[in-house]
Each structure stands twice: as C-alpha cells, then as structure tokens.
Design a protein around this motif. Structure first.
Motif, PDB file in Angstrom:
ATOM      1  N   GLY A 102       0.819  -1.207   0.000  1.00 20.65           N
ATOM      2  CA  GLY A 102       0.000   0.000   0.000  1.00 20.65           C
ATOM      3  C   GLY A 102       0.848   1.251   0.000  1.00 20.65           C
ATOM      4  N   HIS A 103       0.205   2.397  -0.082  1.00 18.91           N
ATOM      5  CA  HIS A 103       0.906   3.677  -0.131  1.00 18.91           C
ATOM      6  C   HIS A 103       1.581   3.964   1.209  1.00 18.91           C
ATOM      7  CE1 HIS A 103       1.641   7.424  -2.216  1.00 18.91           C
ATOM      8  NE2 HIS A 103       1.387   8.087  -1.104  1.00 18.91           N
ATOM      9  N   VAL A 104       2.653   4.726   1.167  1.00 22.28           N
ATOM     10  CA  VAL A 104       3.387   5.064   2.381  1.00 22.28           C
ATOM     11  C   VAL A 104       2.462   5.794   3.363  1.00 22.28           C
ATOM     12  CG1 VAL A 104       4.269   7.265   1.478  1.00 22.28           C
ATOM     13  CG2 VAL A 104       5.532   6.083   3.273  1.00 22.28           C
ATOM     14  N   ASP A 105       2.575   5.461   4.637  1.00 23.23           N
ATOM     15  CA  ASP A 105       1.786   6.063   5.721  1.00 23.23           C
ATOM     16  C   ASP A 105       0.318   5.666   5.739  1.00 23.23           C
ATOM     17  OD1 ASP A 105       3.805   7.299   6.972  1.00 23.23           O
ATOM     18  OD2 ASP A 105       3.473   9.296   6.115  1.00 23.23           O
ATOM     19  N   HIS A 106      -0.081   4.735   4.905  1.00 22.99           N
ATOM     20  CA  HIS A 106      -1.482   4.300   4.956  1.00 22.99           C
ATOM     21  C   HIS A 106      -1.726   3.250   6.035  1.00 22.99           C
ATOM     22  CE1 HIS A 106      -3.305   5.977   0.965  1.00 22.99           C
ATOM     23  NE2 HIS A 106      -2.704   6.889   1.696  1.00 22.99           N
ATOM     24  N   GLY A 107      -0.622   2.738   6.622  1.00 23.17           N
ATOM     25  CA  GLY A 107      -0.790   1.880   7.797  1.00 23.17           C
ATOM     26  C   GLY A 107      -0.355   0.428   7.660  1.00 23.17           C
ATOM     27  N   LYS A 108       0.547   0.141   6.714  1.00 21.15           N
ATOM     28  CA  LYS A 108       1.003  -1.239   6.530  1.00 21.15           C
ATOM     29  C   LYS A 108       1.682  -1.768   7.786  1.00 21.15           C
ATOM     30  CE  LYS A 108       3.605   0.092   3.081  1.00 21.15           C
ATOM     31  NZ  LYS A 108       3.158   1.469   2.865  1.00 21.15           N
ATOM     32  N   THR A 109       2.656  -0.996   8.279  1.00 17.97           N
ATOM     33  CA  THR A 109       3.420  -1.447   9.443  1.00 17.97           C
ATOM     34  C   THR A 109       2.513  -1.574  10.659  1.00 17.97           C
ATOM     35  OG1 THR A 109       5.208  -0.149   8.514  1.00 17.97           O
ATOM     36  CG2 THR A 109       5.549  -1.021  10.717  1.00 17.97           C
ATOM     37  N   SER A 110       1.614  -0.603  10.822  1.00 18.60           N
ATOM     38  CA  SER A 110       0.703  -0.661  11.972  1.00 18.60           C
ATOM     39  C   SER A 110      -0.161  -1.910  11.921  1.00 18.60           C
ATOM     40  CB  SER A 110      -0.206   0.569  11.990  1.00 18.60           C
ATOM     41  OG  SER A 110       0.563   1.742  11.928  1.00 18.60           O
ATOM     42  N   LEU A 111      -0.634  -2.259  10.728  1.00 21.03           N
ATOM     43  CA  LEU A 111      -1.476  -3.451  10.598  1.00 21.03           C
ATOM     44  C   LEU A 111      -0.680  -4.707  10.935  1.00 21.03           C
ATOM     45  CD1 LEU A 111      -4.110  -4.859   9.760  1.00 21.03           C
ATOM     46  CD2 LEU A 111      -3.280  -4.848   7.403  1.00 21.03           C
ATOM     47  N   ASN A 127      -8.248   1.385   5.815  1.00 23.20           N
ATOM     48  CA  ASN A 127      -7.707   1.614   7.162  1.00 23.20           C
ATOM     49  C   ASN A 127      -8.049   3.006   7.708  1.00 23.20           C
ATOM     50  OD1 ASN A 127      -6.167   0.955   9.447  1.00 23.20           O
ATOM     51  ND2 ASN A 127      -4.321   1.870   8.557  1.00 23.20           N
ATOM     52  N   LYS A 128      -7.777   3.169   8.974  1.00 26.56           N
ATOM     53  CA  LYS A 128      -7.932   4.447   9.696  1.00 26.56           C
ATOM     54  C   LYS A 128      -9.385   4.890   9.794  1.00 26.56           C
ATOM     55  CE  LYS A 128      -3.303   6.000   8.311  1.00 26.56           C
ATOM     56  NZ  LYS A 128      -2.385   7.109   8.150  1.00 26.56           N
ATOM     57  N   VAL A 129     -10.319   3.927   9.867  1.00 26.76           N
ATOM     58  CA  VAL A 129     -11.732   4.309   9.933  1.00 26.76           C
ATOM     59  C   VAL A 129     -12.087   4.947  11.281  1.00 26.76           C
ATOM     60  CG1 VAL A 129     -12.535   2.681   8.188  1.00 26.76           C
ATOM     61  CG2 VAL A 129     -12.436   1.976  10.593  1.00 26.76           C
ATOM     62  N   ASP A 130     -11.146   4.861  12.253  1.00 21.34           N
ATOM     63  CA  ASP A 130     -11.378   5.562  13.542  1.00 21.34           C
ATOM     64  C   ASP A 130     -11.252   7.073  13.390  1.00 21.34           C
ATOM     65  OD1 ASP A 130      -8.288   6.176  14.749  1.00 21.34           O
ATOM     66  OD2 ASP A 130      -8.470   4.652  13.200  1.00 21.34           O
ATOM     67  N   ARG A 131     -10.653   7.534  12.326  1.00 22.10           N
ATOM     68  CA  ARG A 131     -10.444   8.973  12.162  1.00 22.10           C
ATOM     69  C   ARG A 131     -11.721   9.663  11.689  1.00 22.10           C
ATOM     70  NH1 ARG A 131      -4.375   9.952   9.866  1.00 22.10           N
ATOM     71  NH2 ARG A 131      -3.387   9.472  11.858  1.00 22.10           N
ATOM     72  N   PRO A 132     -11.976  10.854  12.229  1.00 22.42           N
ATOM     73  CA  PRO A 132     -13.204  11.586  11.862  1.00 22.42           C
ATOM     74  C   PRO A 132     -13.295  11.836  10.351  1.00 22.42           C
ATOM     75  CG  PRO A 132     -12.042  12.710  13.650  1.00 22.42           C
ATOM     76  CD  PRO A 132     -11.180  11.578  13.233  1.00 22.42           C
ATOM     77  N   ILE A 176     -11.120  -1.187   8.462  1.00 18.57           N
ATOM     78  CA  ILE A 176     -10.389  -1.514   9.694  1.00 18.57           C
ATOM     79  C   ILE A 176      -9.768  -0.272  10.324  1.00 18.57           C
ATOM     80  CG2 ILE A 176      -9.765  -3.827   8.877  1.00 18.57           C
ATOM     81  CD1 ILE A 176      -6.835  -2.546   8.572  1.00 18.57           C
ATOM     82  N   SER A 177      -9.324  -0.448  11.551  1.00 20.60           N
ATOM     83  CA  SER A 177      -8.423   0.522  12.156  1.00 20.60           C
ATOM     84  C   SER A 177      -7.243  -0.255  12.728  1.00 20.60           C
ATOM     85  CB  SER A 177      -9.128   1.289  13.280  1.00 20.60           C
ATOM     86  OG  SER A 177      -8.144   1.924  14.076  1.00 20.60           O
ATOM     87  N   ALA A 178      -6.083   0.024  12.198  1.00 19.99           N
ATOM     88  CA  ALA A 178      -4.879  -0.651  12.694  1.00 19.99           C
ATOM     89  C   ALA A 178      -4.500  -0.102  14.059  1.00 19.99           C
ATOM     90  CB  ALA A 178      -3.727  -0.467  11.707  1.00 19.99           C
ATOM     91  N   LYS A 179      -5.135   1.026  14.431  1.00 18.50           N
ATOM     92  CA  LYS A 179      -4.850   1.623  15.727  1.00 18.50           C
ATOM     93  C   LYS A 179      -5.681   0.971  16.819  1.00 18.50           C
ATOM     94  CE  LYS A 179      -4.655   6.136  17.925  1.00 18.50           C
ATOM     95  NZ  LYS A 179      -5.141   7.529  17.760  1.00 18.50           N
ATOM     96  N   THR A 180      -7.000   0.879  16.620  1.00 19.67           N
ATOM     97  CA  THR A 180      -7.870   0.311  17.649  1.00 19.67           C
ATOM     98  C   THR A 180      -8.080  -1.186  17.468  1.00 19.67           C
ATOM     99  OG1 THR A 180      -9.906   0.606  16.377  1.00 19.67           O
ATOM    100  CG2 THR A 180      -9.158   2.487  17.673  1.00 19.67           C
TER     101      THR A 180
HETATM  102  P1  GDP Z   1       3.128   2.547   6.528  1.00 19.23           P
HETATM  103  O1  GDP Z   1       4.057   3.578   5.972  1.00 19.23           O
HETATM  104  O2  GDP Z   1       2.084   2.158   5.497  1.00 19.23           O
HETATM  105  O3  GDP Z   1       3.800   1.354   7.119  1.00 19.23           O
HETATM  106  O4  GDP Z   1       2.278   3.296   7.659  1.00 19.23           O
HETATM  107  P2  GDP Z   1       2.418   3.223   9.247  1.00 19.23           P
HETATM  108  O5  GDP Z   1       1.890   1.947   9.762  1.00 19.23           O
HETATM  109  O6  GDP Z   1       3.788   3.618   9.625  1.00 19.23           O
HETATM  110  O7  GDP Z   1       1.369   4.350   9.661  1.00 19.23           O
HETATM  111  C1  GDP Z   1       1.536   5.714   9.345  1.00 19.23           C
HETATM  112  C2  GDP Z   1       0.909   6.576  10.420  1.00 19.23           C
HETATM  113  O8  GDP Z   1      -0.495   6.371  10.470  1.00 19.23           O
HETATM  114  C3  GDP Z   1       1.430   6.270  11.817  1.00 19.23           C
HETATM  115  O9  GDP Z   1       1.579   7.478  12.495  1.00 19.23           O
HETATM  116  C4  GDP Z   1       0.348   5.417  12.437  1.00 19.23           C
HETATM  117  O10 GDP Z   1       0.288   5.564  13.825  1.00 19.23           O
HETATM  118  C5  GDP Z   1      -0.902   5.990  11.788  1.00 19.23           C
HETATM  119  N1  GDP Z   1      -1.958   4.972  11.645  1.00 19.23           N
HETATM  120  C6  GDP Z   1      -1.865   3.771  11.042  1.00 19.23           C
HETATM  121  N2  GDP Z   1      -3.044   3.133  11.099  1.00 19.23           N
HETATM  122  C7  GDP Z   1      -3.910   3.936  11.750  1.00 19.23           C
HETATM  123  C8  GDP Z   1      -5.300   3.839  12.108  1.00 19.23           C
HETATM  124  O11 GDP Z   1      -5.989   2.861  11.834  1.00 19.23           O
HETATM  125  N3  GDP Z   1      -5.845   4.913  12.759  1.00 19.23           N
HETATM  126  C9  GDP Z   1      -5.129   6.016  13.058  1.00 19.23           C
HETATM  127  N4  GDP Z   1      -5.745   7.004  13.687  1.00 19.23           N
HETATM  128  N5  GDP Z   1      -3.826   6.134  12.746  1.00 19.23           N
HETATM  129  C10 GDP Z   1      -3.223   5.125  12.095  1.00 19.23           C
END
Ligand code: GDP
Length: 472
Positions: A79-88, A180-185, A215-219
């Motif tokens: 996926g795109h950078v910062d979209h949450g791959k590592t978090s997932l 991802n990030k569906v917890d965000r407003p 999904i939310s990789a955060k919650t």
């Molecule tokens: P990657 O570059 O795709 O690996 O993205 P990261 O996993 O590093 O996530 C990028 C940023 O988005 C980080 O600051 C994460 O904390 C944040 N993030 C990832 N997933 C979520 C989510 O589901 N909800 C929220 N609120 N933030 C998220």
C-alpha cells in the motif's frame, strides 16, 4: 582444456583454433559462449548450452495427490506510504500472542506466523511494500499467495496504491483491500471504494467480487473480520503442500549477527525442516544448528508455510534464494561453490530481458506471444492516449499488455516490476528517477523515453513488425 577433453582433441589444436580467431588463450582459460560455438564447429561438434540451474541438477521430489495436506496462506501487505502497513502488521502480531507462549512478541525476523481463535493459521511476510515482493519475484521466487492492500480512508487511492495493485495483478495474486484508519473523523471508506470502482476494481459491497474490509490498525476494529475474509479467499486457492519430505522453501532475509553468526529467515514451503538438516540456499550451505520462531522460541521442526530463523549457514543468502535440504553434505557444498564460481565468471548476466530491438526477432521465432509494457507519463491524458493506441497494436500473434501505467517519473519499483514480469518501460515526457536508471542497466531493462506520442506508437509498431532500426 575442458572442451578439448570433451571433444577428444589435443588442447594445442584448440589453442590454435582460438589463435586463428585472434585470441591468445591459455589452457585454463574459460571461453565465452560465442567462441565455444565457433571452436566446436571448427571440429565438427555442436554446443548445447544448459542453464546453471539445470547444471545444479537439483531434483525436487514429486508429490502424489494423497501426500498433499492443506497449508496456511502466505500473505504480503502492500500500500501507499503512511497508509498503515506497518501498523497493521504490528497489530496482528501483537494481538496473536498464543496463550502459553513465553515472552510475547519479540524480534522482527522478516516473517511471522499467527494462529486465529478458530485454530487456522496465516503466515505474514513482514517486509511491507511492493519493492520486497517484486524484488523476490524478479529472482524467480513467487512466495506470496495473497496480498492485502492497505488504503487509508482519510486519504485517496494514491500512486503507490495503484503500483501495489499492478504488482499484485502482474503476479497473478488475489487482492483483499483493507480500508484503514476508519477511527479517524475524516475517514470516508465509501470514497475509497468509489475510486477503486473507477479503476474497474469492484469490491463486494459495491456488487463486485473483490474482498475488502474497513479496519483501524490503531484500535484493532475490523481486523479479525479482515483476516477471516483473507482466509475465505485463501480457501478458494486450495493451498496444499506435502509435509512429509525434505524441506524446500525461500530465503526471506539474512544478516550477520555478531554473537551468533549468520542468521537467515527462511520460509518453509514444502516438506519439513528439522534441526540437523544440511541445507543449500543460493550460494551458501550449512547444517541447521538452531531454529527459532519470531518469539525467539527454539523449534525442532518447521512444516509448510512456517517462517523460521535459522543458524548454521556459512554466509548470508539473498532474499528470494531457494533452499533445499541435502542428504549428502559434500554435494551441497559442491553446488554452493560451483554457484559462487559461476557468479564470479558471469560478469554479464545470463538472463537477458526483452528489449524493443529484439521483439521482432522473437515474434518471428514464434516464441513470443505477449508484449508487456510499463507506461509512465507526465499527465493522465497522454498516458490514457498511449494506453489506447498501444493496446490497438495487438494482433492475433501478439498481445500488448499494459502491466502498469501511471503519472510520474520512472521509479525503481517500475524497473523491478519490469524485471519480474519481462516488460519494457516506456516513458512519455518523464525520465528515470533516483536509482532507476542504474538498476535498469544492471537488470538490462529497456527504457524508452519519448516526447512525441506519434514516435512512441511508431516505434512500437515497427518493433512488432521486426522493422525497428537499432537504437543509436
Ligand atoms: P506505513 O508507511 O504504510 O507502514 O504506515 P504506518 O503503519 O507507519 O502508519 C503511518 C501513520 O499512520 C502512523 O503514524 C500510524 O500511527 C498511523 N496509523 C496507522 N493506522 C492507523 C489507524 O488505523 N488509525 C489512526 N488514527 N492512525 C493510524
């Protein structure tokens, strides 16, 4: 001297033949393919070349249907950078500490396995991004069964999202979307699904066949449902392997640890690896002295779809190298040293990729049915116009496929995709960026850049008709 022996001709005669070709050679010199062919012809012999792999004569055991058992799917997250791959990946890892496992989650070893509450297992390659995925594929290793593509719901389908989709499609691997990030407003999952639909990717709740989950990789919201969908999709692939034979698999990563020596993470794909097995991986070999999972727990055995880090190899093999178990340690060592020697000698790569100049000849030979193109341009309009025109050049004999198209410079990732998929790269008003040119030279990937649409179409047509004059 070797070719003299093979042809049963005094070595001095071979040296003489070389001299008449203007080459001063010694007995132990290695000759290139062309010289070998000419010299052999001189003495009424013909040369047949076999590839290094064939020379290795590694015979993989055939399985009969009753030997096969279901195995866990192997997943890559892109996926795109910062979209949450590592978090997932981190969330899944942390959420799946199996009861009774000591210590919880520990090292990053490049891959890990999880077990869901249902008892089903999934193996994850913990090297997010399509670069690793495609670099492995370029080395001939197709390890991933299924790709999860993460798209942030508070953003858009981005260039790297599109790249990831192209890479998965080029590999013929099914995709499951994680919105991802569906917890965000600001999250708007429907907008993402609409953008995917505009690319002809219809997800399930839009009446299509592609699985996706919010999904939310955060919650952690929706992640177990996402994994259920992944398993459902994997079930359709009917993944099987024979656990009861010598292990075969692929190297995921390897490094030198100061205290422990070379540590290699490998993924067992078939058979079972056992401590004490003698393995050959790429140019390295050695006895498996110890085996660990991602929690640092010692293991005795590892079956199909199990990632393990192992100690005992005499070096660090490359990601994407296959490994095999040998009964005879000497044989493994011999092959390893032969491979090293071959690599030293082959300053030029033996595997040459397709070039525009070569296409006509290959078509005439009849062994070339598909022309794969990666197309990059400065604006959407020209990319679409070229896509249309290129596709119209398809004939009964040859199909033109646009593997990936996009706006922007030609990137490393484009070059890797071209290398993994035997494609040429065409740039319109764009150039290679960063290391792309260097890697293209190394991988021998043909990059053509144009600034006039008509020229690009003409060149391709001429090439397909075998009429392209060589590039100056
Ligand atoms: P990657 O570059 O795709 O690996 O993205 P990261 O996993 O590093 O996530 C990028 C940023 O988005 C980080 O600051 C994460 O904390 C944040 N993030 C990832 N997933 C979520 C989510 O589901 N909800 C929220 N609120 N933030 C998220």
């Amino acid at each position: 001297s070797e070719i003299a022996t093979m042809m049963d001709i005094p070595v001095t005669k071979i040296i003489g033949a070389c001299m008449s070709l203007g080459m001063m050679v010694t007995m132990n010199q290695r000759l290139d393919a062309e010289t070998l062919t000419i010299v052999a012809e001189e003495f009424d012999h013909t040369v047949e070349f076999v590839s290094a792999e064939v020379e290795d004569a590694i015979v993989e055991e055939e399985d009969s249907a009753e030997d096969l058992e279901a195995r866990a799917p192997i997943i890559t997250v892109m996926g795109h950078v910062d979209h949450g791959k590592t978090s997932l990946l981190d969330y899944i890892r942390k959420a799946n500490v199996i009861a009774g496992e000591s210590g919880g989650i520990t090292q990053h070893i490049g891959a890990y396995g999880v077990q869901l509450e249902s008892g089903q297992k999934i193996a994850f390659l913990d090297t997010p991004g399509h670069e690793a995925f495609t670099a492995m594929r370029a080395r001939g290793a197709q390890v991933t069964d299924l790709v999860i593509i993460v798209v942030a719901a508070d953003d858009d389908v981005m260039p790297q999202t599109k790249e990831a989709i192209s890479h998965a499609q080029a590999a013929g691997v099914p995709i499951v979307f994680a919105i991802n990030k569906v917890d965000r407003p600001a999250a708007n999952p429907d907008k993402i699904k609409e953008q995917l639909a505009a690319m002809n990717l219809l997800v399930e709740d839009w009446g299509g066949k592609i699985q996706s989950h919010d999904i939310s990789a955060k919650t952690g919201q929706g992640i177990s449902e996402l994994l259920e969908k992944v398993l459902l999709e994997a079930e359709m692939l009917d993944l099987k392997a024979n656990p009861n034979k010598r292990a075969v698999g692929t190297v995921v990563e390897a490094y030198l640890d100061k205290g422990r020596g070379f540590v290699s993470t490998i993924l067992v794909q078939e058979g079972t690896l056992t401590i004490g097995d003698y393995i050959l991986a790429g140019k390295n070999s050695g006895k498996v002295k110890a085996m660990f999972n991602e929690r640092g727990n010692a293991m005795e055995k590892a079956g199909p779809s199990t990632p393990v880090s192992i100690l005992g190899l005499d070096g660090a093999p490359q990601a994407g190298d296959r490994f095999h178990v040998f009964e005879d340690e000497r044989e493994a060592k011999q092959i390893a040293s032969k491979r090293s020697q071959l690599q030293r000698e082959q300053s030029v790569r033996t595997q040459k990729h397709i070039t525009l100049d070569e296409i006509g000849r290959r078509i005439a030979l009849g062994d070339f049915k598909e022309l794969n193109i990666i197309l990059k341009g400065d604006v959407d309009g020209s990319v679409e116009a070229l896509t249309d025109s290129f596709q119209k050049l398809s004939t009964d004999e040859i199909q033109v496929n646009i593997l990936h198209k996009g706006v922007g410079a030609i990137t490393e990732s484009d070059v890797l995709l071209a290398s993994a998929s035997e494609a040429i790269i065409i740039g319109f008003n764009v150039r290679p960026a960063g290391n792309a040119r260097m890697i293209a030279d190394k991988e021998e990937i043909d990059i053509r850049t144009y600034s006039i649409i008509y020229d690009a179409i003409n060149d391709l047509r001429d090439a397909m008709e075998g009429m392209l004059s060589p590039e100056m």
